[in-house]
Design a protein around this motif. Structure first.
Motif, PDB file in Angstrom:
ATOM      1  N   GLN B  38     -74.494 -22.838  -8.222  1.00 25.04           N
ATOM      2  CA  GLN B  38     -73.612 -21.894  -8.909  1.00 25.04           C
ATOM      3  C   GLN B  38     -73.360 -20.658  -8.047  1.00 25.04           C
ATOM      4  OE1 GLN B  38     -75.118 -21.082 -12.779  1.00 25.04           O
ATOM      5  NE2 GLN B  38     -73.345 -19.879 -13.397  1.00 25.04           N
ATOM      6  N   SER B  39     -74.444 -20.235  -7.385  1.00 27.48           N
ATOM      7  CA  SER B  39     -74.363 -19.068  -6.510  1.00 27.48           C
ATOM      8  C   SER B  39     -73.377 -19.314  -5.376  1.00 27.48           C
ATOM      9  CB  SER B  39     -75.763 -18.797  -5.960  1.00 27.48           C
ATOM     10  OG  SER B  39     -75.910 -17.458  -5.646  1.00 27.48           O
ATOM     11  N   ILE B  40     -73.468 -20.514  -4.799  1.00 27.74           N
ATOM     12  CA  ILE B  40     -72.586 -20.838  -3.673  1.00 27.74           C
ATOM     13  C   ILE B  40     -71.141 -20.917  -4.147  1.00 27.74           C
ATOM     14  CG2 ILE B  40     -72.010 -22.596  -1.963  1.00 27.74           C
ATOM     15  CD1 ILE B  40     -75.031 -23.343  -2.048  1.00 27.74           C
ATOM     16  N   GLN B  41     -70.954 -21.518  -5.314  1.00 31.33           N
ATOM     17  CA  GLN B  41     -69.590 -21.635  -5.844  1.00 31.33           C
ATOM     18  C   GLN B  41     -68.980 -20.255  -6.036  1.00 31.33           C
ATOM     19  OE1 GLN B  41     -67.708 -24.500  -6.638  1.00 31.33           O
ATOM     20  NE2 GLN B  41     -66.093 -22.977  -6.894  1.00 31.33           N
ATOM     21  N   LYS B  42     -69.756 -19.356  -6.605  1.00 27.95           N
ATOM     22  CA  LYS B  42     -69.255 -17.998  -6.842  1.00 27.95           C
ATOM     23  C   LYS B  42     -68.916 -17.304  -5.532  1.00 27.95           C
ATOM     24  CE  LYS B  42     -71.051 -16.651 -11.283  1.00 27.95           C
ATOM     25  NZ  LYS B  42     -71.942 -17.316 -12.132  1.00 27.95           N
ATOM     26  N   THR B  43     -69.777 -17.505  -4.538  1.00 30.12           N
ATOM     27  CA  THR B  43     -69.521 -16.883  -3.241  1.00 30.12           C
ATOM     28  C   THR B  43     -68.250 -17.450  -2.625  1.00 30.12           C
ATOM     29  OG1 THR B  43     -71.909 -16.756  -2.985  1.00 30.12           O
ATOM     30  CG2 THR B  43     -70.589 -16.250  -1.055  1.00 30.12           C
ATOM     31  N   TYR B  44     -68.085 -18.750  -2.751  1.00 36.64           N
ATOM     32  CA  TYR B  44     -66.873 -19.380  -2.240  1.00 36.64           C
ATOM     33  C   TYR B  44     -65.635 -18.789  -2.918  1.00 36.64           C
ATOM     34  CZ  TYR B  44     -63.197 -22.840  -1.654  1.00 36.64           C
ATOM     35  OH  TYR B  44     -61.995 -23.454  -1.396  1.00 36.64           O
ATOM     36  N   ASP B  45     -65.692 -18.702  -4.258  1.00 36.02           N
ATOM     37  CA  ASP B  45     -64.556 -18.161  -5.001  1.00 36.02           C
ATOM     38  C   ASP B  45     -64.247 -16.744  -4.555  1.00 36.02           C
ATOM     39  OD1 ASP B  45     -65.578 -19.744  -8.121  1.00 36.02           O
ATOM     40  OD2 ASP B  45     -64.359 -20.483  -6.453  1.00 36.02           O
ATOM     41  N   LEU B  46     -65.291 -15.954  -4.378  1.00 33.62           N
ATOM     42  CA  LEU B  46     -65.103 -14.563  -3.979  1.00 33.62           C
ATOM     43  C   LEU B  46     -64.479 -14.471  -2.588  1.00 33.62           C
ATOM     44  CD1 LEU B  46     -65.431 -11.714  -4.822  1.00 33.62           C
ATOM     45  CD2 LEU B  46     -67.826 -11.784  -4.184  1.00 33.62           C
ATOM     46  N   THR B  47     -64.911 -15.376  -1.700  1.00 35.71           N
ATOM     47  CA  THR B  47     -64.335 -15.392  -0.353  1.00 35.71           C
ATOM     48  C   THR B  47     -62.846 -15.669  -0.410  1.00 35.71           C
ATOM     49  OG1 THR B  47     -66.436 -16.314   0.394  1.00 35.71           O
ATOM     50  CG2 THR B  47     -64.618 -16.365   1.945  1.00 35.71           C
ATOM     51  N   ARG B  48     -62.465 -16.619  -1.239  1.00 31.71           N
ATOM     52  CA  ARG B  48     -61.035 -16.952  -1.339  1.00 31.71           C
ATOM     53  C   ARG B  48     -60.248 -15.801  -1.939  1.00 31.71           C
ATOM     54  NH1 ARG B  48     -58.119 -20.131   0.338  1.00 31.71           N
ATOM     55  NH2 ARG B  48     -57.540 -21.577  -1.280  1.00 31.71           N
ATOM     56  N   ILE B 148     -73.737 -13.184  -0.914  1.00 25.64           N
ATOM     57  CA  ILE B 148     -74.345 -13.988   0.151  1.00 25.64           C
ATOM     58  C   ILE B 148     -75.860 -13.830   0.117  1.00 25.64           C
ATOM     59  CG2 ILE B 148     -74.541 -14.294   2.641  1.00 25.64           C
ATOM     60  CD1 ILE B 148     -71.613 -13.428   2.840  1.00 25.64           C
ATOM     61  N   ALA B 149     -76.315 -12.595  -0.132  1.00 21.82           N
ATOM     62  CA  ALA B 149     -77.759 -12.366  -0.264  1.00 21.82           C
ATOM     63  C   ALA B 149     -78.323 -13.213  -1.395  1.00 21.82           C
ATOM     64  CB  ALA B 149     -78.024 -10.885  -0.518  1.00 21.82           C
ATOM     65  N   GLY B 150     -77.552 -13.309  -2.481  1.00 23.72           N
ATOM     66  CA  GLY B 150     -77.974 -14.119  -3.613  1.00 23.72           C
ATOM     67  C   GLY B 150     -78.117 -15.587  -3.250  1.00 23.72           C
ATOM     68  N   VAL B 151     -77.153 -16.079  -2.472  1.00 23.98           N
ATOM     69  CA  VAL B 151     -77.212 -17.478  -2.045  1.00 23.98           C
ATOM     70  C   VAL B 151     -78.450 -17.706  -1.183  1.00 23.98           C
ATOM     71  CG1 VAL B 151     -76.106 -19.216  -0.612  1.00 23.98           C
ATOM     72  CG2 VAL B 151     -74.735 -17.851  -2.167  1.00 23.98           C
TER      73      VAL B 151
END
Lengths: 391, 224
Positions: B38-48, B148-151
């Motif tokens: 979930q953390s990675i998905q959120k980071t991905y979304d934020l990057t986009r 990213i720290a969260g991931v």
């Protein structure tokens, strides 16, 4: 150790030991400030390491190549360009004058700031919300602002004490405004002025003198209720409370009411409401929904003779005048139509009541009025608060 | 595509950013709410989201710098000082060859420094609209750093030690003149664009590596 670390470390180390590295060329003057209409001769001197000569160079201004006729070689590695009658800078970050090598590469650049000194800011107006703060706005004098970035500083001081104060919170009520949140004295005049400065100079507005008590505004009246007057078809009664924030201060409030028919955008204003907190609207149309708003002017705070500043209008409140059943007779040719429309609306209304009102004990004409307001809001039609005058 | 704060996509991603603004916690076990997937998905979304936001911001800022900076094929030399900005153009094979930990750490460090440089863009510059956009972008970028720290935490990696902190090493000069500063600003935006583009790919790949059991979106738990 992560493999990337060795890559990053040398970079960090290089930064710490950075020496001023040689740039390919140097332009003079670097980042000058000029008056509109002035002329400029700029020179580009290529550094010895780059093995370029004056004839290998050319100039551009804001991306456009400058004519070779304006160039002159002042030395083996120095090329000058003459610019005459400069126009105001194309962007506030400065015009980009660039020295290129023959292949188009950038060797050096200089930002030209061309404009006018600022003009005196004008039209300073201020208001205080409940005597707690002061917000002022002003208008720029025209030309200087467009070409060069202009900084505005609002300053104020008590008339009979020496110290100048500077306002800190800008842009609170538009681009040319400032907010002073505290430490304001009452019963004593302030001097307020605005200084405009840009790279070419400073301009100071005229000083405005005011006492906080003379420019007080307040919140709109609270608890505005609009109700019928018995069975009277052409009247509505409006009641409200005086704004709570000023309740401890002696003042005579002045109130104004504005009202309009539901499907019109034309407001009627009732001006002579005086100090009361209730008013009766008369001469209204029967069986019509009206929207009503009230605003307050804290006139005569602490005995001040001056009018204050009108508050914003309260949120619109709706009510409808009664329609007697006999009126459905012969006079209005649209009567029949209205009845069918009304019936259809009532059907919709009862459907809505079933969904939203809990228990039929709440069924009242007030509920019907509330529904009319909701209908208006959900169709996003015309339920607008028109910008009122502040003064 | 022009993203505005009112877009439902924007709101969603921003909610993610707000959520991700949690203090970094030590390695979580599987019962914790914020799983790695979930953390990675959120980071991905934020990057986009940041990628899209940057397009508008860069366009506005380069117009403020004026031609030739806003010309499409503008490619100035990368002079000495501009090299302080973390470069995204590393050898791709080298990049792919790194461990997940190293890649995440590099992302974390790069965005921390890019954020500091961005904050240093002249606060007085340009219109109120430009300053507002810049501020908004910096907040979002801050969210990405924390995300990213969260991931890294959720995958059990330690946070990169040392300064994400002091923006520039003491003694590093500001750009010696206004034109060079404009060139620095240009390269900052350009590198930021490349980093975001590549990070999106990184997180997409990372998402696929994480065990599927962890990739359950527990939206109701978050009150969405």
């Amino acid at each position: 150790m992560p493999p990337l670390l060795p890559l990053l470390l040398p970079l960090c180390l290089r930064l710490l030991h950075a020496e001023p590295l040689a740039y390919p060329a140097v332009i003079s003057p670097q980042d000058p400030t000029l008056l509109i209409g002035s002329s400029l001769t700029a020179t580009c001197t290529v550094s010895a390491d780059f093995h370029l000569r004056a004839e290998d160079l050319y100039w551009t201004l804001n991306g456009r190549r400058l004519p070779a006729a304006s160039y002159a070689a002042l030395g083996p590695t120095t090329l000058s360009v003459a610019l005459a009658r400069l126009n105001g800078s194309k962007q506030q970050s400065g015009d980009n004058l660039v020295c290129h090598s023959r292949d188009g590469g950038i060797l050096a650049g200089s930002c030209l700031y061309v404009g006018l000194p600022p003009e005196k800011p004008v039209n300073i107006s201020c208001w205080s919300k409940n005597m707690k703060d002061l917000t002022c706005k002003w208008a720029p004098g025209t030309e200087g602002e467009t070409f060069l970035h202009t900084n505005y500083t609002l300053k104020y001081k008590l008339r009979w004490y020496g110290r100048d104060n500077t306002c800190q919170e800008y842009h609170t009520a538009g681009p040319y405004s400032c907010h002073i949140p505290k430490d304001l004295a009452l019963f004593t005049p302030y001097e307020i002025w605005v200084e405009a400065s840009n790279r070419l100079g400073v301009a100071v507005s005229d000083v405005v003198m005011l006492d906080i008590l003379d420019v007080v505004t307040t919140d709109p009246p609270a608890d505005v209720h609009v109700s019928r007057v018995g069975d009277l078809e052409d009247q509505l009664s409006v009641r409200w409370s005086s704004p709570p924030a000023l309740k401890d201060f002696l003042f005579q409030a002045k109130y104004q009411i504005q009202y309009r028919v539901e499907d019109s955008s034309e407001w009627k204003v009732v001006d002579d409401v005086g100090n009361q907190t209730s008013c009766r609207l008369a001469g209204l149309r029967p069986g019509t929904v009206y929207f009503v708003q009230v605003r307050c002017n804290p006139f005569g705070i602490y005995g001040s003779k001056k009018a204050g500043i009108w508050s914003d209008w309260s949120n619109p409140t709706a009510a409808s005048t009664p329609r007697s059943e006999r009126a459905a007779g012969g006079c209005d040719p649209k009567g029949g139509e209205q009845n069918t429309t009304l019936r259809r609306e009532l059907k919709q209304f009862f459907g809505w009541v079933k969904k939203h009102a809990y228990g039929c004990s709440n069924l009242s004409i007030k509920l019907y009025d509330q529904w009319r307001v909701w209908l208006q809001k959900s169709h996003k039609t015309r339920n607008q608060v028109l910008p009122g005058d502040k003064l | 595509m022009d993203f505005r704060a009112g877009d439902s996509w924007g709101i969603f991603a921003f909610l993610c950013a707000a959520l991700c603004n949690l203090p970094a916690v030590p390695a979580l076990n599987g019962t914790e709410e914020l799983g790695a997937g979930q953390s990675i998905q959120k980071t991905y979304d934020l990057t986009r989201y940041l990628e899209h936001q940057l397009r508008t911001l860069a366009g506005t800022y380069l117009n403020y710098l004026g031609p030739p900076f806003n010309e499409p094929d503008f490619n100035p030399p990368r002079l000495a000082r501009a090299e302080q900005v973390p470069s995204a153009t590393v050898d791709l094979d080298l990049w792919r060859g790194l461990t997940d930990n190293a890649r995440l750490a590099a992302n974390y460090r790069a965005y921390s420094r890019l954020l500091c440089y961005l904050r240093g863009l002249d606060g007085q510059a340009g219109t109120a609209e430009l300053r507002h956009r810049l501020g908004h972008f910096c907040s979002s970028l801050q969210g990405l750093v924390v995300s990213i720290a969260g991931v890294m935490s959720s995958l059990g990696y330690p946070l990169p030690a040392g300064p994400a902190g002091p923006p520039l090493p003491p003694g590093a000069p500001a750009a010696p003149n206004d034109f060079l500063k404009k060139m620095d600003d240009f390269w900052l935006l350009k590198e930021l664009q490349t980093w975001l583009w590549r990070s999106a790919k990184d997180f997409n790949r990372l998402k696929k590596k994480v065990p599927p059991a962890v990739v359950t979106l527990r939206l109701e738990a978050r009150g969405f």
